[in-house]
Design a protein around this motif. Sequence first.
Motif, PDB file in Angstrom:
ATOM      1  N   TYR A   1      10.917  -0.871  10.363  1.00 57.68           N
ATOM      2  CA  TYR A   1      10.276   0.307  10.963  1.00 57.68           C
ATOM      3  C   TYR A   1       9.609  -0.075  12.285  1.00 57.68           C
ATOM      4  O   TYR A   1       9.744   0.632  13.286  1.00 57.68           O
ATOM      5  CB  TYR A   1       9.216   0.906  10.036  1.00 57.68           C
ATOM      6  CG  TYR A   1       9.708   1.337   8.674  1.00 57.68           C
ATOM      7  CD1 TYR A   1      11.036   1.707   8.445  1.00 57.68           C
ATOM      8  CD2 TYR A   1       8.849   1.368   7.591  1.00 57.68           C
ATOM      9  CE1 TYR A   1      11.463   2.093   7.190  1.00 57.68           C
ATOM     10  CE2 TYR A   1       9.270   1.762   6.336  1.00 57.68           C
ATOM     11  CZ  TYR A   1      10.576   2.113   6.136  1.00 57.68           C
ATOM     12  OH  TYR A   1      10.995   2.499   4.890  1.00 57.68           O
ATOM     13  N   GLU A   2       8.898  -1.193  12.287  1.00 61.11           N
ATOM     14  CA  GLU A   2       8.173  -1.606  13.484  1.00 61.11           C
ATOM     15  C   GLU A   2       9.106  -2.006  14.621  1.00 61.11           C
ATOM     16  O   GLU A   2       8.758  -1.861  15.796  1.00 61.11           O
ATOM     17  CB  GLU A   2       7.226  -2.765  13.159  1.00 61.11           C
ATOM     18  CG  GLU A   2       6.065  -2.339  12.293  1.00 61.11           C
ATOM     19  CD  GLU A   2       5.081  -3.438  11.974  1.00 61.11           C
ATOM     20  OE1 GLU A   2       4.033  -3.131  11.364  1.00 61.11           O
ATOM     21  OE2 GLU A   2       5.325  -4.615  12.332  1.00 61.11           O
ATOM     22  N   ARG A   3      10.286  -2.498  14.275  1.00 62.25           N
ATOM     23  CA  ARG A   3      11.258  -2.880  15.305  1.00 62.25           C
ATOM     24  C   ARG A   3      12.219  -1.729  15.630  1.00 62.25           C
ATOM     25  O   ARG A   3      13.141  -1.891  16.419  1.00 62.25           O
ATOM     26  CB  ARG A   3      12.063  -4.100  14.838  1.00 62.25           C
ATOM     27  CG  ARG A   3      11.215  -5.365  14.785  1.00 62.25           C
ATOM     28  CD  ARG A   3      12.017  -6.583  14.327  1.00 62.25           C
ATOM     29  NE  ARG A   3      12.447  -6.433  12.945  1.00 62.25           N
ATOM     30  CZ  ARG A   3      13.720  -6.449  12.530  1.00 62.25           C
ATOM     31  NH1 ARG A   3      14.698  -6.637  13.377  1.00 62.25           N
ATOM     32  NH2 ARG A   3      14.014  -6.300  11.259  1.00 62.25           N
TER      33      ARG A   3
ATOM     34  N   ILE B   1       7.871   8.761   3.219  1.00 57.75           N
ATOM     35  CA  ILE B   1       7.203   7.516   3.600  1.00 57.75           C
ATOM     36  C   ILE B   1       6.329   7.731   4.835  1.00 57.75           C
ATOM     37  O   ILE B   1       5.216   7.201   4.922  1.00 57.75           O
ATOM     38  CB  ILE B   1       8.218   6.372   3.820  1.00 57.75           C
ATOM     39  CG1 ILE B   1       8.933   6.022   2.515  1.00 57.75           C
ATOM     40  CG2 ILE B   1       7.547   5.145   4.428  1.00 57.75           C
ATOM     41  CD1 ILE B   1       8.027   5.468   1.429  1.00 57.75           C
ATOM     42  N   ILE B   2       6.796   8.530   5.785  1.00 49.07           N
ATOM     43  CA  ILE B   2       5.978   8.840   6.967  1.00 49.07           C
ATOM     44  C   ILE B   2       4.689   9.533   6.532  1.00 49.07           C
ATOM     45  O   ILE B   2       3.602   9.210   7.019  1.00 49.07           O
ATOM     46  CB  ILE B   2       6.764   9.690   7.991  1.00 49.07           C
ATOM     47  CG1 ILE B   2       7.870   8.845   8.614  1.00 49.07           C
ATOM     48  CG2 ILE B   2       5.828  10.257   9.057  1.00 49.07           C
ATOM     49  CD1 ILE B   2       8.828   9.614   9.491  1.00 49.07           C
ATOM     50  N   LYS B   3       4.796  10.450   5.588  1.00 47.88           N
ATOM     51  CA  LYS B   3       3.616  11.150   5.070  1.00 47.88           C
ATOM     52  C   LYS B   3       2.648  10.156   4.419  1.00 47.88           C
ATOM     53  O   LYS B   3       1.442  10.192   4.674  1.00 47.88           O
ATOM     54  CB  LYS B   3       4.056  12.209   4.061  1.00 47.88           C
ATOM     55  CG  LYS B   3       2.940  12.968   3.418  1.00 47.88           C
ATOM     56  CD  LYS B   3       3.516  13.975   2.424  1.00 47.88           C
ATOM     57  CE  LYS B   3       2.435  14.516   1.525  1.00 47.88           C
ATOM     58  NZ  LYS B   3       2.989  15.375   0.473  1.00 47.88           N
TER      59      LYS B   3
ATOM     60  N   VAL C   1      -4.285   9.144   9.800  1.00 47.35           N
ATOM     61  CA  VAL C   1      -3.854   9.881  10.999  1.00 47.35           C
ATOM     62  C   VAL C   1      -2.852  10.945  10.574  1.00 47.35           C
ATOM     63  O   VAL C   1      -2.397  10.958   9.434  1.00 47.35           O
ATOM     64  CB  VAL C   1      -3.209   8.937  12.052  1.00 47.35           C
ATOM     65  CG1 VAL C   1      -4.191   7.874  12.505  1.00 47.35           C
ATOM     66  CG2 VAL C   1      -1.936   8.299  11.531  1.00 47.35           C
ATOM     67  N   SER C   2      -2.486  11.809  11.503  1.00 46.41           N
ATOM     68  CA  SER C   2      -1.490  12.832  11.186  1.00 46.41           C
ATOM     69  C   SER C   2      -0.086  12.251  11.351  1.00 46.41           C
ATOM     70  O   SER C   2       0.126  11.271  12.085  1.00 46.41           O
ATOM     71  CB  SER C   2      -1.642  14.033  12.119  1.00 46.41           C
ATOM     72  OG  SER C   2      -1.277  13.683  13.437  1.00 46.41           O
ATOM     73  N   ALA C   3       0.870  12.862  10.663  1.00 49.27           N
ATOM     74  CA  ALA C   3       2.268  12.476  10.846  1.00 49.27           C
ATOM     75  C   ALA C   3       2.689  12.721  12.291  1.00 49.27           C
ATOM     76  O   ALA C   3       3.465  11.939  12.858  1.00 49.27           O
ATOM     77  CB  ALA C   3       3.172  13.238   9.875  1.00 49.27           C
TER      78      ALA C   3
ATOM     79  N   LYS D   1       0.820  -1.216   0.000  1.00 45.69           N
ATOM     80  CA  LYS D   1       0.000   0.000   0.000  1.00 45.69           C
ATOM     81  C   LYS D   1       0.855   1.267   0.000  1.00 45.69           C
ATOM     82  O   LYS D   1       0.451   2.278  -0.568  1.00 45.69           O
ATOM     83  CB  LYS D   1      -0.939   0.026   1.210  1.00 45.69           C
ATOM     84  CG  LYS D   1      -2.072  -0.978   1.123  1.00 45.69           C
ATOM     85  CD  LYS D   1      -2.955  -0.892   2.357  1.00 45.69           C
ATOM     86  CE  LYS D   1      -4.117  -1.850   2.285  1.00 45.69           C
ATOM     87  NZ  LYS D   1      -5.085  -1.556   1.230  1.00 45.69           N
ATOM     88  N   ILE D   2       2.022   1.215   0.654  1.00 44.63           N
ATOM     89  CA  ILE D   2       2.836   2.429   0.755  1.00 44.63           C
ATOM     90  C   ILE D   2       4.085   2.380  -0.120  1.00 44.63           C
ATOM     91  O   ILE D   2       4.887   3.316  -0.118  1.00 44.63           O
ATOM     92  CB  ILE D   2       3.210   2.758   2.214  1.00 44.63           C
ATOM     93  CG1 ILE D   2       4.143   1.715   2.822  1.00 44.63           C
ATOM     94  CG2 ILE D   2       1.938   2.938   3.053  1.00 44.63           C
ATOM     95  CD1 ILE D   2       4.739   2.153   4.140  1.00 44.63           C
TER      96      ILE D   2
END
Length: 82
Positions: free
Chosen positions: A51-53, A62-64, A72-74, A40-41
């Motif tokens: 990223y999750e770890r 990518i954060i955007k 949600v907001s950054a 999706k991204i």
Amino acid sequence: MNTSRKYYSIEVITMVYDFGMTVKRLRKQKGWSQETFGRKIGVSKGAISTYERNVKIPSAEIIKIMAVTFGVSADHLLGLKK
């Protein structure tokens, strides 16, 4: 030999820790696998895992994209706004 050291404030360390946990929590709330979310991204499943770890922090772009995808907001992703 480079002997310089980097020191980070506890706020930065906490923000990084919260980022990975927030991404994982939001992804699971959507019912997406790491592979699905990555598609999706536009990144790999391995990138989502890092990223999750909190092994790596994604680029601002990518954060955007993550924020828009999650709705949600950054600032929320970065732990700056609850």
